[in-house]
Motif scaffolding. Structure first.
Motif, mmCIF file in Angstrom:
data_model
loop_
_atom_site.group_PDB
_atom_site.id
_atom_site.type_symbol
_atom_site.label_atom_id
_atom_site.label_comp_id
_atom_site.label_asym_id
_atom_site.label_seq_id
_atom_site.Cartn_x
_atom_site.Cartn_y
_atom_site.Cartn_z
ATOM 1 N N ASP A 148 0.842 -1.205 0.000
ATOM 2 C CA ASP A 148 0.000 0.000 0.000
ATOM 3 C C ASP A 148 0.879 1.258 0.000
ATOM 4 O OD1 ASP A 148 -1.833 2.034 0.438
ATOM 5 O OD2 ASP A 148 -3.009 0.878 1.892
ATOM 6 N N GLU A 149 1.209 1.737 -1.178
ATOM 7 C CA GLU A 149 2.064 2.908 -1.348
ATOM 8 C C GLU A 149 1.423 4.170 -0.756
ATOM 9 O OE1 GLU A 149 5.695 4.643 -2.688
ATOM 10 O OE2 GLU A 149 5.088 2.557 -2.514
ATOM 11 N N GLU A 150 0.123 4.272 -0.875
ATOM 12 C CA GLU A 150 -0.585 5.429 -0.316
ATOM 13 C C GLU A 150 -0.437 5.473 1.205
ATOM 14 O OE1 GLU A 150 -5.170 6.056 -0.064
ATOM 15 O OE2 GLU A 150 -4.512 6.744 -2.055
ATOM 16 N N LEU A 151 -0.581 4.329 1.851
ATOM 17 C CA LEU A 151 -0.409 4.246 3.299
ATOM 18 C C LEU A 151 1.026 4.580 3.683
ATOM 19 C CD1 LEU A 151 -1.312 3.545 6.167
ATOM 20 C CD2 LEU A 151 -0.945 1.115 5.610
ATOM 21 N N ASN A 153 3.126 6.433 2.045
ATOM 22 C CA ASN A 153 3.317 7.881 1.844
ATOM 23 C C ASN A 153 2.741 8.693 3.004
ATOM 24 O OD1 ASN A 153 4.630 7.506 -0.592
ATOM 25 N ND2 ASN A 153 2.785 7.781 -1.814
ATOM 26 N N ALA A 154 1.550 8.304 3.473
ATOM 27 C CA ALA A 154 0.922 9.023 4.584
ATOM 28 C C ALA A 154 1.751 8.869 5.858
ATOM 29 C CB ALA A 154 -0.502 8.512 4.797
ATOM 30 N N SER A 157 4.959 10.926 5.599
ATOM 31 C CA SER A 157 4.722 12.357 5.730
ATOM 32 C C SER A 157 4.584 12.779 7.184
ATOM 33 C CB SER A 157 3.463 12.734 4.942
ATOM 34 O OG SER A 157 3.201 14.100 5.081
#
Length: 193
Positions: A148-151, A153-154, A157
């Motif tokens: 899960d690249e989105e996870l 990234n979050a 950040s």
């Protein structure tokens, strides 16, 4: 029996001088002088300006050497978190360690923020810090993050200096309150709804 390689005296002195200059630069920054001049750095290092400039072509080169030192100190201070711990324990350990590491790099990060837009060296070290945090996250929370690249990234950040600086410098939160905010955010991201 082999004899250890002999170190040339001039080389050793040169390395000591170079280290003294980097130490002085980082010390001034840690004391709140976010834009120390070459004169102040040389004076604190106990060297002449000529010696400073003979070791570093310009302030960019000195900032790059200081950035490398900060990265090395951060790597020495980092401790892997066992992936086999329960999720809540891994989150707590991760947030405790991130808080400690972010406090350690704080003075250098504040100083870097002033010059990073104009410094290829500082931009390089920022990318290296980000890559290391991503590696920490994928090692510590491999099961939860998966692909899960989105996870990722979050999580990356909220684990970085800009977020920490907002809590500590802008919102004037304590270290403990900032760590708790980080832990709450990481928990929310990693805990299925």
């Amino acid at each position: 029996m082999t004899t250890p390689p002999r170190v040339d005296g001039r080389t050793a002195r040169s390395e000591r001088t170079r280290n003294a200059i980097v130490d002085a630069h980082l010390r001034l920054i840690s004391e709140g002088d976010l834009r120390p001049t070459a004169d102040r750095i040389a004076k604190l290092a106990g060297v002449s300006l000529r010696a400073l400039w003979s070791h570093f072509a310009d302030m960019e080169a000195l900032m790059t050497a200081s950035g490398q030192r900060v990265l090395e100190q951060r790597d020495t201070s980092y401790r892997p978190i066992p992936a086999g711990l329960p999720l809540a324990d891994r989150i707590a350990a991760y947030c405790e360690q991130r808080a400690r590491l972010l406090e350690e790099i704080g003075p250098a990060a504040r100083a870097s923020a002033l010059k990073e837009p104009f410094s290829a060296g500082l931009q390089h070290y920022r990318r290296m810090h980000v890559a290391r945090v991503r590696d920490e996250l994928t090692e510590t929370f491999a099961t939860e993050i998966g692909q899960d690249e989105e996870l990722l990234n979050a999580l990356t950040s909220i684990s970085q200096w800009p977020t920490w600086s907002t809590w500590r410098d802008v919102m004037e939160m304590s270290v403990e309150a900032s760590r708790a905010a980080l832990q709450r955010a990481v928990t929310a991201l990693l805990t299925p709804a």
